[in-house]
Design a protein around this motif. Structure first.
Motif, short mmCIF file in Angstrom:
data_model
loop_
_atom_site.label_atom_id
_atom_site.label_comp_id
_atom_site.label_asym_id
_atom_site.label_seq_id
_atom_site.Cartn_x
_atom_site.Cartn_y
_atom_site.Cartn_z
N THR A 1 0.65 -1.18 -0.08
CA THR A 1 -0.02 0.03 0.03
C THR A 1 1.34 1.13 -0.25
N ASN A 2 0.48 2.21 -1.03
CA ASN A 2 0.87 3.07 -0.81
C ASN A 2 0.54 4.59 0.36
N THR A 3 -0.26 3.74 1.48
CA THR A 3 -0.48 5.19 2.19
C THR A 3 0.37 5.88 2.78
N SER A 4 0.15 7.09 3.00
CA SER A 4 1.01 8.27 3.60
C SER A 4 0.32 7.94 5.34
N SER A 5 -0.73 7.93 5.08
CA SER A 5 -0.71 7.41 7.12
C SER A 5 -1.39 6.87 7.62
N LEU A 6 -2.09 5.51 7.08
CA LEU A 6 -2.93 5.22 7.48
C LEU A 6 -2.41 3.91 7.73
N SER A 7 -2.69 3.23 9.61
CA SER A 7 -2.24 1.95 9.57
C SER A 7 -2.23 0.54 8.53
N VAL A 8 -1.07 0.40 8.36
CA VAL A 8 -0.61 -0.82 7.56
C VAL A 8 -1.13 -2.05 8.27
N THR A 9 -0.58 -2.34 9.46
CA THR A 9 -1.55 -3.18 10.70
C THR A 9 -2.58 -3.21 9.98
N GLU A 10 -3.80 -2.41 10.20
CA GLU A 10 -4.75 -2.47 9.99
C GLU A 10 -6.00 -2.95 8.69
N LEU A 11 -4.80 -2.13 7.76
CA LEU A 11 -5.44 -2.74 6.47
C LEU A 11 -4.74 -3.83 6.25
N ALA A 12 -3.85 -4.09 7.03
CA ALA A 12 -3.51 -6.05 6.91
C ALA A 12 -5.02 -7.29 7.12
N ALA A 13 -4.81 -6.76 8.37
CA ALA A 13 -5.77 -7.57 9.16
C ALA A 13 -6.79 -7.67 8.01
N ALA A 14 -7.63 -7.31 7.19
CA ALA A 14 -8.67 -7.66 6.38
C ALA A 14 -8.07 -8.67 5.21
N LEU A 15 -6.61 -8.89 5.31
CA LEU A 15 -6.69 -9.99 4.20
C LEU A 15 -6.42 -11.59 4.61
N GLN A 16 -6.30 -12.38 3.40
CA GLN A 16 -5.69 -14.00 4.09
C GLN A 16 -4.31 -14.20 3.78
N ARG A 17 -3.56 -12.87 3.62
CA ARG A 17 -1.56 -13.44 4.10
C ARG A 17 -1.00 -12.14 4.55
N PRO A 18 -1.43 -11.82 5.27
CA PRO A 18 -1.34 -10.43 6.03
C PRO A 18 0.64 -10.56 5.81
#
Length: 281
Positions: free
Chosen positions: A115-132
Motif C-alpha cells: 500500500t502507498n498510504t502516507s498515514s493509515l495503519s498498515v497493520t489495520e489494513l492487513a487485518a482484512a487480508l488472507q496473507r498479511p
C-alpha cells in the motif's frame, strides 16, 4: 523474462509509480476504472515517460516502455503472475480494503502486496487480508519520478523477506528505501505534516507571509521546498485529511488550523486547482 507488476490506481501517485516501474523494464498493469479515466491515466503515464526520456532518465525508448503498459478495469483483472502489486488509491480505508482484498485474490500466494498510504495503519489494513505476512507499506513521494525516497513500512505480520523485496524494488527504481515500524504517520508524514501545520499557524497569526516562511526553510535549513509550497504540492485537502487522522491518533498537536479548513472549503487545494498558499494561475 520481464517482471510483471501491478498498480491499483492511475492518478498522480499511481501513474508516477507505474512510470518508474516501466523504467525498470517491467510489464505493468494499471487498474483504473472507466474508459475515460483509464485513457487519461495512460496518457499521463506515457507523457511522463516522454519527459523522462528528454531528461535522459529513461533506459530504452518511450515506445518500448509504453508497449509494456496495460490498463485494466478492476483488480480482479490483474494477472496471477504479478510479483508485486502497489495500491495507490485515495486515503479512504474502506476503499483501500476493497481493492487490496480484490488484488490479493487475483495474484499468487508468493506475490508482495503493498500500500502507498502516507498515514493509515498498515497493520489495520492487513487485518482484512488472507496473507498479511505478504503485505507491506511502500510509501512513495510526490512527484514519484523525481523523489528519491521510498518509506517501507513494516506491519505487525510483515515477513522479513517481504521487507527485503520492497527494499530491493526501491533500489531497482533508483531510490533509497528506509524501514519504519507501522505507527501513525510513519516517519515522513508525521514530521512533514507537523512542520506544515506550524507554518500554516504562523501564516494565520501574521508572523510572516507565505513566501517568507517558505524561504526561511529553503535557505535557512536547506529544505528543497518550503512547508507551504510542499502543502500546495501534496494538496491541502490531502494534508487536512492526514492531519485529522493524526490528531485522532496522536493528539491536539496535529489539530488542523482553521486557515487550512477555510482554504479547503473554498476549493483552494494547491497546485491542482491553481491556488493554495501560493498562486499558480
Amino acid at each position: 523474462m520481464a517482471r510483471t507488476v501491478g498498480v491499483v490506481g492511475g492518478g498522480r501517485m499511481g501513474g508516477g509509480i507505474a512510470q518508474v516501474l516501466l523504467g525498470t523494464g517491467a510489464t505493468v498493469h494499471v487498474v483504473e476504472a472507466g474508459d475515460e479515466a483509464a485513457a487519461a491515466a495512460q496518457e499521463r503515464i506515457v507523457a511522463g515517460l516522454g519527459e523522462a526520456a528528454r531528461r535522459g532518465k529513461l533506459s530504452g525508448s518511450v515506445e518500448d516502455a509504453a508497449a509494456r503498459l496495460t490498463m485494466v478495469d478492476t483488480p480482479a483483472e490483474l494477472p496471477g503472475d504479478c510479483e508485486l502489486v502497489v495500491e495507490a488509491v485515495p486515503e479512504v480505508p474502506a476503499l483501500k480494503v476493497e481493492v487490496l482484498t480484490a488484488a490479493e485474490r487475483a495474484i499468487g500466494p508468493d506475490a508482495v502486496l503493498a500500500t502507498n498510504t502516507s498515514s493509515l495503519s498498515v497493520t489495520e489494513l492487513a487485518a482484512a487480508l488472507q496473507r498479511p505476512q505478504r503485505f507491506v507499506g511502500m510509501h512513495f513521494f510526490n512527484p514519484v519520478p523525481a523523489s528519491r525516497l521510498v518509506e517501507v513500512v513494516r506491519a505487525a505480520d510483515t515477513a522479513d523477506d517481504v521487507v527485503a523485496t520492497a527494499l530491493g524494488w526501491a533500489d531497482a527504481l533508483g531510490k533509497t528505501g528506509i524501514v519504519v515500524r507501522d505507527s501513525p504517520g510513519f516517519a515522513s508524514s508525521r514530521l512533514g505534516v507537523l512542520l506544515g501545520l506550524e507554518a500554516i499557524r504562523m501564516l494565520e497569526e501574521g508572523v510572516a507571509d507565505a513566501e517568507a516562511i517558505d524561504t526561511a526553510m529553503e535557505l535557512g535549513y536547506r529544505h528543497p521546498m518550503g512547508p507551504l509550497r510542499s502543502t500546495d504540492l501534496v494538496g491541502l485537502d490531502v494534508r487536512l485529511a492526514i492531519a485529522e487522522y493524526l490528531a485522532g491518533e496522536l493528539g491536539d498537536r496535529f489539530a488542523p488550523p482553521q486557515l487550512l479548513r477555510d482554504k479547503v472549503a473554498a476549493g483552494d487545494l494547491g497546485r491542482k486547482t491553481g491556488r493554495g498558499f501560493h498562486d499558480y494561475s
